[in-house]
Design a protein around this motif. Structure first.
Motif, PDB file in Angstrom:
ATOM      1  N   TYR A  23      41.395   6.861  51.428  1.00  0.00           N
ATOM      2  CA  TYR A  23      40.602   7.130  52.629  1.00  0.00           C
ATOM      3  C   TYR A  23      40.366   8.614  52.898  1.00  0.00           C
ATOM      4  O   TYR A  23      39.613   8.953  53.801  1.00  0.00           O
ATOM      5  N   VAL A  58      48.282   9.789  56.144  1.00  0.00           N
ATOM      6  CA  VAL A  58      48.740   9.831  57.536  1.00  0.00           C
ATOM      7  C   VAL A  58      50.263   9.741  57.598  1.00  0.00           C
ATOM      8  O   VAL A  58      50.919   9.455  56.597  1.00  0.00           O
ATOM      9  N   CYS A  83      48.492   7.279  62.154  1.00  0.00           N
ATOM     10  CA  CYS A  83      47.779   6.006  62.241  1.00  0.00           C
ATOM     11  C   CYS A  83      48.138   5.362  63.578  1.00  0.00           C
ATOM     12  O   CYS A  83      49.306   5.036  63.808  1.00  0.00           O
ATOM     13  N   PRO A  84      47.173   5.180  64.488  1.00  0.00           N
ATOM     14  CA  PRO A  84      47.512   4.621  65.806  1.00  0.00           C
ATOM     15  C   PRO A  84      48.208   3.273  65.715  1.00  0.00           C
ATOM     16  O   PRO A  84      49.100   2.954  66.506  1.00  0.00           O
ATOM     17  N   MET A  85      47.818   2.476  64.726  1.00  0.00           N
ATOM     18  CA  MET A  85      48.430   1.146  64.607  1.00  0.00           C
ATOM     19  C   MET A  85      49.941   1.213  64.350  1.00  0.00           C
ATOM     20  O   MET A  85      50.689   0.306  64.736  1.00  0.00           O
ATOM     21  N   ASN A 111      52.150   0.332  57.623  1.00  0.00           N
ATOM     22  CA  ASN A 111      51.478   1.151  58.655  1.00  0.00           C
ATOM     23  C   ASN A 111      52.276   1.046  59.953  1.00  0.00           C
ATOM     24  O   ASN A 111      51.856   0.423  60.927  1.00  0.00           O
ATOM     25  N   CYS A 169      43.888  -2.059  63.754  1.00  0.00           N
ATOM     26  CA  CYS A 169      43.331  -0.786  63.306  1.00  0.00           C
ATOM     27  C   CYS A 169      42.031  -0.533  64.051  1.00  0.00           C
ATOM     28  O   CYS A 169      41.074  -1.294  63.895  1.00  0.00           O
ATOM     29  N   ARG A 171      39.683   1.434  63.514  1.00  0.00           N
ATOM     30  CA  ARG A 171      38.536   1.656  62.625  1.00  0.00           C
ATOM     31  C   ARG A 171      38.004   0.336  62.077  1.00  0.00           C
ATOM     32  O   ARG A 171      36.802   0.130  61.984  1.00  0.00           O
ATOM     33  N   HIS A 172      38.895  -0.550  61.683  1.00  0.00           N
ATOM     34  CA  HIS A 172      38.439  -1.829  61.105  1.00  0.00           C
ATOM     35  C   HIS A 172      37.943  -2.808  62.168  1.00  0.00           C
ATOM     36  O   HIS A 172      37.003  -3.553  61.919  1.00  0.00           O
ATOM     37  N   GLU A 197      42.318  -5.974  57.462  1.00  0.00           N
ATOM     38  CA  GLU A 197      42.470  -5.421  58.821  1.00  0.00           C
ATOM     39  C   GLU A 197      41.238  -5.696  59.678  1.00  0.00           C
ATOM     40  O   GLU A 197      41.233  -5.388  60.876  1.00  0.00           O
ATOM     41  N   VAL A 232      37.089   1.608  55.160  1.00  0.00           N
ATOM     42  CA  VAL A 232      36.747   3.030  55.286  1.00  0.00           C
ATOM     43  C   VAL A 232      36.012   3.516  54.018  1.00  0.00           C
ATOM     44  O   VAL A 232      36.392   3.153  52.892  1.00  0.00           O
ATOM     45  N   CYS A 257      38.133   6.935  58.705  1.00  0.00           N
ATOM     46  CA  CYS A 257      39.393   6.998  59.445  1.00  0.00           C
ATOM     47  C   CYS A 257      39.538   8.444  59.913  1.00  0.00           C
ATOM     48  O   CYS A 257      39.718   9.350  59.094  1.00  0.00           O
ATOM     49  N   MET A 260      42.687  10.268  58.641  1.00  0.00           N
ATOM     50  CA  MET A 260      42.660  10.632  57.209  1.00  0.00           C
ATOM     51  C   MET A 260      41.712  11.822  56.996  1.00  0.00           C
ATOM     52  O   MET A 260      41.938  12.667  56.135  1.00  0.00           O
TER      53      MET A 260
HETATM   54 FE1  SF4 Z   1      45.514   3.462  60.347  1.00  0.00          FE
HETATM   55 FE2  SF4 Z   1      43.202   2.257  60.417  1.00  0.00          FE
HETATM   56 FE3  SF4 Z   1      43.323   4.749  59.531  1.00  0.00          FE
HETATM   57 FE4  SF4 Z   1      44.301   2.727  58.087  1.00  0.00          FE
HETATM   58  S1  SF4 Z   1      42.152   3.094  58.636  1.00  0.00           S
HETATM   59  S2  SF4 Z   1      45.310   4.675  58.475  1.00  0.00           S
HETATM   60  S3  SF4 Z   1      45.127   1.386  59.681  1.00  0.00           S
HETATM   61  S4  SF4 Z   1      43.764   4.031  61.625  1.00  0.00           S
END
Ligand code: SF4
Ligand code: 13P
Length: 302
Positions: A23, A58, A83-85, A111, A169, A171-172, A197, A232, A257, A260
């Motif tokens: 990513y 991350v 990574c917020p998750m 994650n 996630c 982003r997903h 995700e 991503v 992301c 990333m």
């Molecule tokens: Fe986290 Fe989503 Fe980024 Fe993967 S794409 S590192 S799950 S925020």
């Protein structure tokens, strides 16, 4: 000398290797010694013999590398790339489920913070989660933190009772069914490869569902000309390298992301020059988080 030359020179001088997730930006993937998905990178981290690991990814990735290979110095190019998750489950939720189900196995997506991993029985990544959950002796599985990967696993392993958590996630889940329908209209010949995700709505329309490495293999090894990519867009670089003739489309603009994306060549150079953003995990946490990570490596290899 270019920034790339400077990085290569310093990497040698400091006996460092660069690990990068699919990513991160193409130019960062380009200078990395190892590029891959989360599972591949965690396996690589255990085998590094150089003194330093620069983790272009991350926070949970750098932490996992440090936990698995504590004698190495691990550095993150950007300390705020998180990574917020990874934070979307709590100790309290885990203890509550454990109280309710005596035989429950806590299955923790990689994650996640090192702290969360200390409560887990086993870690998984998106490329080995189905295999590992299928082979656990426990009927009840508490899957943390990602509800979407958890639901995907539950659908593949109907014999288990998978209890889901509320993580996701950002982003997903921002990719919607409407995005897919619009993209299919614009590219009627294209097939859809999506990451687990994504939401169920999106996965219902997918021709292939898998981790980043699986998506790359699917595109490279199938004979279609056009692909819609439900993850991503960093995976495009590897696909373009291996299958330059394939046409790739995102489902929406900005399929990136943001964390990333914080990893840049100049931050990698700073890291090497100034020894900044070293990853530390206290020994008690490390030993507790090591167990589920090692269990993952053992079960995935079976
Ligand atoms: Fe986290 Fe989503 Fe980024 Fe993967 S794409 S590192 S799950 S925020
Ligand atoms: P992979 O397991 O495919 O590397 O996925 C990691 C990730 O962060 C997906 O958002």
């Amino acid at each position: 000398m270019s920034i790339v030359d400077d990085i290569i020179k310093l990497k040698k001088e400091k006996n460092a290797v660069i690990l990068a997730h699919y990513y991160v930006d193409d130019e960062v993937q380009e200078i990395a010694d190892y590029v891959g998905d989360s599972f591949y990178l965690s396996k690589v981290a255990t085998k590094i013999s150089e003194d330093r690991i620069i983790f272009a990814g991350v926070e949970f990735m750098g932490e996992s590398a440090k936990i698995l290979n504590p004698s190495k110095r691990v550095f993150m190019p950007d300390a705020s790339a998180d990574c917020p998750m990874a934070h979307m489950a709590t100790k309290e939720e885990i203890l509550k489920v454990k109280e309710e189900y005596e035989d429950v196995a806590v299955v923790c997506y990689i994650n996640s913070t090192a702290q969360l991993k200390t409560y887990a029985d086993v870690c998984v990544t998106s490329s080995n989660a189905v295999k590992i959950v299928k082979n656990l002796p426990n009927k009840n599985i508490f899957f943390i933190p990602d509800c979407n990967l958890g639901r995907f696993v539950a659908n593949q392993v109907p014999e288990k009772n998978v209890i889901l958590n509320k993580g996701f996630c950002p982003r997903h889940v921002a990719i919607t069914k409407d995005h897919v329908l619009q993209a299919k209209k614009a590219h009627p010949e294209a097939v859809l490869a999506a990451h687990p995700e994504c939401t169920q709505d999106v996965l219902d329309l997918a021709d292939y569902i898998g981790a980043t490495s699986g998506i790359i293999d699917y595109v490279v090894n199938t004979d279609f000309k056009e692909y819609l990519i439900g993850t991503v867009d960093g995976v495009f670089a590897e696909i373009h390298k291996k299958a330059p003739d394939k046409k790739l489309f995102t489902l929406k603009p900005d399929q990136v992301c943001v964390n990333m994306k914080k990893v840049t060549l100049s931050k990698i150079l700073d890291c090497l020059e100034e020894d900044v953003n070293e990853v530390f995990v206290d020994e008690d946490t490390r030993l507790k988080a090591l167990k589920p990570l090692e269990k993952m490596l053992e079960l995935a290899a079976k």
